[in-house]
Write a protein that holds these residues in place. Sequence first.
Motif, PDB file in Angstrom:
ATOM      1  N   ARG A 119      23.962 -42.318   0.203  1.00  0.00           N
ATOM      2  CA  ARG A 119      24.258 -41.772  -1.120  1.00  0.00           C
ATOM      3  C   ARG A 119      24.765 -42.891  -2.021  1.00  0.00           C
ATOM      4  O   ARG A 119      25.044 -44.013  -1.566  1.00  0.00           O
ATOM      5  CB  ARG A 119      25.281 -40.648  -0.991  1.00  0.00           C
ATOM      6  N   ASP A 120      24.913 -42.553  -3.288  1.00  0.00           N
ATOM      7  CA  ASP A 120      25.403 -43.541  -4.240  1.00  0.00           C
ATOM      8  C   ASP A 120      26.838 -43.285  -4.681  1.00  0.00           C
ATOM      9  O   ASP A 120      27.448 -44.128  -5.347  1.00  0.00           O
ATOM     10  CB  ASP A 120      24.501 -43.586  -5.476  1.00  0.00           C
ATOM     11  N   ASP A 121      27.393 -42.119  -4.328  1.00  0.00           N
ATOM     12  CA  ASP A 121      28.757 -41.810  -4.752  1.00  0.00           C
ATOM     13  C   ASP A 121      29.796 -42.154  -3.702  1.00  0.00           C
ATOM     14  O   ASP A 121      30.975 -42.317  -4.005  1.00  0.00           O
ATOM     15  CB  ASP A 121      28.872 -40.334  -5.130  1.00  0.00           C
ATOM     16  N   GLU A 147      22.072 -47.535  -4.611  1.00  0.00           N
ATOM     17  CA  GLU A 147      22.108 -47.583  -6.057  1.00  0.00           C
ATOM     18  C   GLU A 147      20.688 -47.298  -6.552  1.00  0.00           C
ATOM     19  O   GLU A 147      19.735 -47.977  -6.145  1.00  0.00           O
ATOM     20  CB  GLU A 147      22.586 -48.952  -6.534  1.00  0.00           C
ATOM     21  N   CYS A 148      20.523 -46.272  -7.396  1.00  0.00           N
ATOM     22  CA  CYS A 148      19.203 -45.857  -7.857  1.00  0.00           C
ATOM     23  C   CYS A 148      18.968 -46.329  -9.291  1.00  0.00           C
ATOM     24  O   CYS A 148      19.919 -46.491 -10.070  1.00  0.00           O
ATOM     25  CB  CYS A 148      19.054 -44.339  -7.785  1.00  0.00           C
ATOM     26  N   ASP A 176      21.489 -41.668 -11.509  1.00  0.00           N
ATOM     27  CA  ASP A 176      22.034 -41.009 -10.327  1.00  0.00           C
ATOM     28  C   ASP A 176      20.935 -40.791  -9.291  1.00  0.00           C
ATOM     29  O   ASP A 176      19.781 -40.519  -9.632  1.00  0.00           O
ATOM     30  CB  ASP A 176      22.647 -39.658 -10.710  1.00  0.00           C
ATOM     31  N   CYS A 177      21.323 -40.917  -8.034  1.00  0.00           N
ATOM     32  CA  CYS A 177      20.359 -40.716  -6.953  1.00  0.00           C
ATOM     33  C   CYS A 177      20.212 -39.218  -6.703  1.00  0.00           C
ATOM     34  O   CYS A 177      21.180 -38.545  -6.308  1.00  0.00           O
ATOM     35  CB  CYS A 177      20.826 -41.410  -5.681  1.00  0.00           C
ATOM     36  N   THR A 178      19.019 -38.704  -6.965  1.00  0.00           N
ATOM     37  CA  THR A 178      18.752 -37.276  -6.759  1.00  0.00           C
ATOM     38  C   THR A 178      17.962 -37.011  -5.495  1.00  0.00           C
ATOM     39  O   THR A 178      18.030 -35.916  -4.937  1.00  0.00           O
ATOM     40  CB  THR A 178      17.988 -36.708  -7.962  1.00  0.00           C
TER      41      THR A 178
END
Length: 778
Positions: free
Chosen positions: A345-347, A437-438, A448-450
């Motif tokens: 994930r990116d968060d 990181e998208c 944001d990475c969806t």
Amino acid sequence: MLKNEERVLIFALVVASTTYDTIANLAGSTYEVKEPHALREFHDYGDVYFSQFSMPTGTNYAVWTFILLSNPLQSKCQPSNISATVYLQHEGYPIFTPFNESFPQSFDTDSSYFTKVSLDTSGIQGRRVDLFIRSPAAGRWFVAAYADPQFLNKKIRPQGFSAVSCKHFLRVSTTYSTDTSYPQEPVPLSIPRNIIVDDSTKILSYFIERNVYQYNISVVNCKVLSPPDAKCQFSLISKEDMLPSMVNEHHIDCEWDNNTECQLSVSSPAVNHWHYAAITIPDANTSVSLEITILIKAEGCGSGIQTFTWCSVDQYYTDSLATDMLAVNFVQEVPLFTTTEVIIRDDKPYIASFTIESLVHGGGTLKYLLEAADSLPKNGATIYNCISRDRMVIKMEDIKNCSQTANTTMKYTENADMAYHIPYPQSGVWYISVIAECYNPSTNTLIDCTDTMKVYTNITLRRCVNSQCGEYGSCYLYAQGVLYWSVCRCKAGYRGYGCTDDTEAISKSLQKLEMLLLILSNLLFGVAGAVAIYRKWFSEALLYFFVLFASSFYHACDNGTIYAVCVGDYSMLQYFDFYGSILAVWVTAMAISEIPPKLRSFLHMAGVLGILIGTQITLTGLWNFVIPLIIAIAILATSWARLCRRTKACYPKFKIWLTQLLPGILSALIGLALYSFVETNSNYFYVHSIWHLLMATAIIFLLPRNEMLTFSQIKSWFSKLNIKRRRNTIADERAATPTQTVMIVAGTSDETVTNSDEIIPISDDNNEDIRDSQAIII
């Protein structure tokens, strides 16, 4: 178990080396010494001497003493000046490159607490080096030592040919002290603790558990005890594993009042380690006494630790992989491939941890592989990865700019893999931090990475580089006491940890040429065998053919190229080559000697047994060649001298000396000179091939031809000489008798003589005085 002579040697070395030592007589000091160990020239990690020392927590200082010694019990050795290099590293085998070799791709060799020491025997000062380390880290310290290489163009000589170089030993000792002048006070986490600080420094100790990513040291309250008008001023310093000093990076100066906050924050601290905090009053206020309330809080994932918001079981991979299965995989080479599917994930990052123990896992190569899944996201993505030892890295910026151990990035859209290798990993808790990181591929802006991004993490510990050393090396496992480590032994001039450095490499075409020279030069021994059969020396021919095959198979295995092929055990092939060569010299000398067949058969068997014993004692010793050669020359000279005395003529004839003996002896002497004085590591392939050709040529010349006397001819010659002596004796006896009549009968020898006491047929060849008649005694 040590042999008696080894124990005597070690005792003598210890006694000799203690004259150098002055052990500090400080309170609480501890002295530890290792037995002296012989040093070898460095070719690869198999020549390195490893040792370990244990350092307790709270050690104030440590002094390592390295002393280079010569063997006092080794007589008749040639003194030589050598230099040695010693490496010292905390919690892991030292990684070094004496020739500045390069490592394979994706290898990380950065190590903490790494020190290098050089010694030499040119003077007293160089023989001993004292290394002082203040506040050394607790745990195991590893020593690696070797003699600096001197083998370039080094001459290859038979054992015993020249004076033996004196062996050199390294003696390592350490003196460390847990100085009690700074009292240490253990402090529990998350519980306020009142500390009284006066004119001395107060040391606080606290343990940081696994999975802690940050801790804070806060001053809750400060009260001046004396004098009443003094200010509450002090310095707060922290350090892991060792006592802090004013130059440590975690340092804050506090001047407390009710409205001032004084807090020291430490991010990514060393986990599973003791940490130390020092509270020091400035020198100008040494008469001040303070009561300080300290509160230490840790943030992370674990029992008794304040957890951060995203800490959960599914975010951690803490299997027992690292302790048991990695050890089995490294030492016993049991296949292991650990795969874990991870959602990136990116968060918040994905964090995995595993444990490395230096004595169990430290001698292998740790490999971390991150593979992208088959399904790709619609948008572009970059995956950042950070590998660190004893420290959790959780922030995006810290992961992207990882400065701990390894920093790698991967474009997820490329469906690529990230592989990372760490040779001889240091012990501790290792963390893997991965975050994504998208971005929009068209605008190259962050979004944001969806999409769900899946990767597979694989952690393995293998010998060498994936249990091999590529095309130009072989992997070996070495053991020394409780220490195990894997080593790549390289070929064809390749060097380095994985045999990938081609700076001094030999081309494949040159490797083929050198191997073929060593093998094909032995074909001349086949010619020698064929010549022996033609001259009816059948036993000798069998041995020459044996030397042909034994030497060819040995050099096919020993040539040090990638084309080397071993049809059997190396030591067995080497033994066959040396034994057959020495025996060939012996039987050739016996063939030249003029001795009866039964005596020759006996000497053949004596040579077989004697050479067998000698080569078992020392295979490559010079005396294995010298003793049989001296005995053979003595037998040869005795047989020729006896024949010369009997015949009253020189033997062998001048023609034989000119056409056989002198060329054969000259070929043998040139070959021996090249083998003993010219052959080096760099020209071995060429000089040794010439040695093969010259020795086979010597055999072809020296092996007796038909014009040399056979034993039957010698026996007939001796019989004729005995007849002549017997005839002269009888003639003298008959001449002394008055009634004896000697009648000279002219004509041929087939006339009949009657009433004779004895008839002695005499041919013209046996009587130089009587030409055309025969003497008949009647």
